[in-house]
Design an enzyme around this catalytic site. Structure first.
Site, PDB file in Angstrom:
ATOM      1  N   GLU A 327       0.402  23.308 -16.059  1.00 38.99           N
ATOM      2  CA  GLU A 327       1.314  22.210 -16.399  1.00 38.99           C
ATOM      3  C   GLU A 327       1.594  22.086 -17.901  1.00 38.99           C
ATOM      4  OE1 GLU A 327       0.617  19.101 -12.794  1.00 38.99           O
ATOM      5  OE2 GLU A 327      -0.910  19.034 -14.352  1.00 38.99           O
TER       6      GLU A 327
HETATM    7  C1  ACM Z   1      -3.607  21.065 -11.322  1.00 42.17           C
HETATM    8  O1  ACM Z   1      -3.686  20.383 -10.279  1.00 42.17           O
HETATM    9  N1  ACM Z   1      -2.682  20.813 -12.226  1.00 42.17           N
HETATM   10  C2  ACM Z   1      -4.504  22.155 -11.573  1.00 42.17           C
END
Ligand code: ACM
Length: 686
Positions: A327
């Site tokens: 992310e």
């Molecule tokens: C995650 O759930 N961003 C690893």
């Protein structure tokens, strides 16, 4: 077991037969149920039993190993606790005299890795038990099986049934991720969860230690990290070493995760010079994906990372270090002219490619410090060498794709505990999908999986009830043969395991009641408990949508006391199933059904009295009313069915409307009994 004519039946687990050993009780055909979780690779019950008395003794054959002795001692203390018997301390010299004879060839690896031999064999007959393993870790696994075999006989004696167990794990990487960043978890929370993990044969604590919301480790080289990024809530290096030793004593590896280049805000509070924007930065108090990211273009950043990972590599002995990598949205990169220039000059196209560049430099740093790299799916980009491990949070498919490209992987998609799904839902997910299309050599690259306890909505008072007992079902998925997948039998064994886990001070069964008393401001929680028992927290990421929360939001509402997999709702579902299957008499389980529905219907006005005293309950008052109305519909349905009279479609539609209204969440919890109620209403109108 008394009066039983025991037959020996080998349970063939690999042929898809139910993993229950069968035997005959007198003339009545029966099933030899056992309480083992995870189910061993093979188990064969025999005639006879080994009594457990205070004369019980243990002997060890093989090299002296303090860790082995400590593990056996802990097991004996637990047997004492279960039975009330007091055993002699220590070990007997001669193996032939001992009730439990342990043969261990050696301590195993100096630093445990996925290559550790965890296999063991256990043979119990009426004279003694023999536990044989190549390593201390194998003995640790076998002792857990031995303890779970203990039964109480009607003749007032505890015993171990005569049995032959041959066992080893299906997957070598069986983990639990604990996120201590969104909310800090004290050391005792980590330790009791390590005990629970060992009880169900998990072997990796994936310790999520840095995030936008907190940096949780003492760095001696860069003390501003914890001083400015943790609100004073971090683990000292001494505490970390203590946890690592505690885990090693239980055959558990500790893999630290420091998430980068994104999820990095807490680093940048004290070290804004590492960021892609000038700052200043503040610890994030909300949840989500933020723009903050390390600047991957500056050598200074890699110099700091080299020193930092060097310090971490020395602190954590595990061969694997987790670099996160998830992310990173690239926003702070594309809005920085210098970073854009760097990308142009180097011919780096896009932020993903820039992250690959960052990962390559990071990989070199980890290698220099003798470590292997683990990261989330996002790190899987062309140009990364094959010796990294990919942890998939996006799906079985992406894990299989990684395996096809030659990467080792572990699965976490399907095992997110914060999604608040049932144990059965997680249990049904296999790290290698039935239709994965993987060649055996590729399937071998799937090392296992990890349950993930993300920390947005867990504090020390709620973490246990989110981790346990569901994680025991996931642990079975990782250890036992693929063919072990009967959810009904899993739940039967889970009930018992859940109670056994409390031996370690785990509070999954007790904390919800503590919270109910706080909600009520009283020990009289009957009405609140009636509601709490049939609701579940909203699923997936619905929590936080209606009531945006921060790190400071108290976790003391009904949603925090509600269990993710309501036992009461499951029981109701079973009653309805059996009742409806008993057509046209509709008498099976009717009394229990009517009692339950009556209790729900009558929840008002007592619940209202509780709300009047505790405004914190206001938000769920409508749900108590909905439960009352829904139960009333259920009771009417039972009456129609009992009279064998059709209720008609108008009646049905009006009741389905009530049930549909009742299914709307309130206060971030939802009723978990709507589906069986619908089944009753529909059946009554046919
Ligand atoms: C995650 O759930 N961003 C690893």
């Amino acid at each position: 077991m008394k009066n039983c004519l025991c037959l020996v039946i080998t349970v063939c687990l690999t042929s898809g037969v139910s993993p229950l050993a069968r035997q005959t009780f007198g003339s009545t055909p029966g099933v030899r149920l056992h309480n083992l979780m995870p189910v061993p690779e093979s188990i064969e019950f025999k005639q006879g039993r080994l009594p457990f008395r205070s004369s019980f003794t243990t002997a060890i054959t093989g090299p002296v190993d303090k860790r082995l002795e400590a593990a056996i001692d802990r097991a004996m203390r637990r047997l004492e606790g279960k039975t009330g018997l007091t055993l002699a301390r220590g070990f007997v010299e001669s193996s032939a005299d001992a009730t439990l004879q342990i043969e261990c060839s050696g301590p195993g690896m100096a630093v445990q890795s996925p290559e550790e031999d965890e296999s063991y064999s256990l043979d119990v007959d009426s004279a003694c038990a023999r536990l044989i393993a190549a390593t201390t870790v194998g003995v640790i696994r076998g002792l857990e099986t031995f303890l779970q075999l203990l039964e109480g006989g009607r003749d007032g004696e505890y015993f171990f049934p005569s049995v032959t167990v041959r066992d080893k794990p299906r997957f070598v990487w069986r983990g639990l991720l604990i996120d201590c960043c969104r909310h800090f978890q004290p050391i005792e929370v980590i330790k009791r969860n390590l005990d629970g993990m060992a009880a169900v044969k998990l072997n990796v604590l994936h310790w999520h230690l840095s995030e936008d919301q907190g940096f949780r480790v003492e760095s001696k080289r860069f003390p501003k990290l914890q001083q400015m990024g943790s609100d004073g809530l971090f683990y000292s290096q001494q505490q970390i070493r203590d946890v690592i030793n505690y885990a090693r004593d239980r055959g558990i590896r500790v893999v630290p995760e420091f998430d980068m280049p994104g999820h990095i805000t807490s680093w940048l509070v004290g070290h804004p010079e590492l960021g892609s924007q000038p700052g200043p930065y503040h610890i994030e108090r909300r949840w989500g994906v933020f723009n903050a990211s390390l600047d991957p273009t500056r050598d200074h950043v890699y110099k700091v990372l080299d020193k930092f990972w060097g310090e971490i590599a020395a602190l954590f002995p595990d061969p694997y270090m987790h670099i996160g990598g998830d992310e990173n949205n690239g926003e702070d990169w594309t809005s920085n002219e210098k970073i854009k220039e760097f990308m142009e000059k180097k011919g780096i196209r896009g932020t993903q490619a820039l992250q690959t560049y960052f990962n390559q430099r990071l990989l070199a740093i980890l290698k220099k410090h003798g470590k292997k790299m683990v990261g989330w799916d996002e790190i899987l980009q062309p140009d990364l060498p094959r010796d990294i491990v990919v942890q998939s949070w996006r799906g079985q498919k992406s894990l299989a794709e990684a395996a096809k490209k030659g990467y080792q992987g572990i699965l976490s998609n399907g095992y997110y505990l914060d999604h608040m799904l049932s144990a059965a839902t997680h249990y049904a997910v296999d790290p290698i999908a039935e239709n994965s299309g993987l060649e055996p050599s590729q399937a071998g690259l799937v090392l296992g999986g990890e349950a993930c306890m993300w920390g947005e909505y867990i504090g020390p008072e709620t973490i246990d009830s989110r981790v346990w007992p569901r994680t025991a079902a996931i642990a079975e998925r990782f250890w036992s043969p693929r063919s072990v997948k009967d959810a009904k039998d899993m739940y039967r064994r889970l009930e018992r395991v859940s109670v056994e886990l409390e031996e370690f001070g785990l509070r999954h069964n007790s904390d919800p009641d503590v919270l109910l008393r706080r909600l009520a401001g009283s020990t009289d929680t009957a009405a609140i408990k009636t509601l709490a028992d049939v609701v579940e927290p909203v699923k997936h990421y619905v929590r936080g949508q209606a009531f945006p929360a921060t790190q400071f939001t108290p976790l003391t509402r009904l949603v925090d006391a509600a269990r993710p997999d309501s036992r009461e709702a499951r029981r109701f579902g079973r009653l309805v199933e059996e009742f409806l299957a008993d057509a046209p008499r509709f008498s099976a389980r009717r009394d229990e059904l009517v009692e339950m529905l009556g209790r729900w219907r009558d929840i008002e006005p007592e619940f209202q009295i509780a709300v009047d005293q505790s405004p914190i309950l206001d938000e769920v008052a409508p749900l108590a009313l909905s439960l009352s109305k829904a139960a009333d519909a259920g009771l009417e349905a039972v009456t129609f069915l009992r009279k064998q009279a059709s209720a008609g479609v108008d009646w049905r539609d009006s009741k389905l409307k009530i049930l549909s209204d009742a299914s709307a969440p309130k206060g971030e919890v939802e009723l978990a009994v709507i589906s069986p109620l619908k089944a009753l209403v529909v059946a009554a109108s046919q």
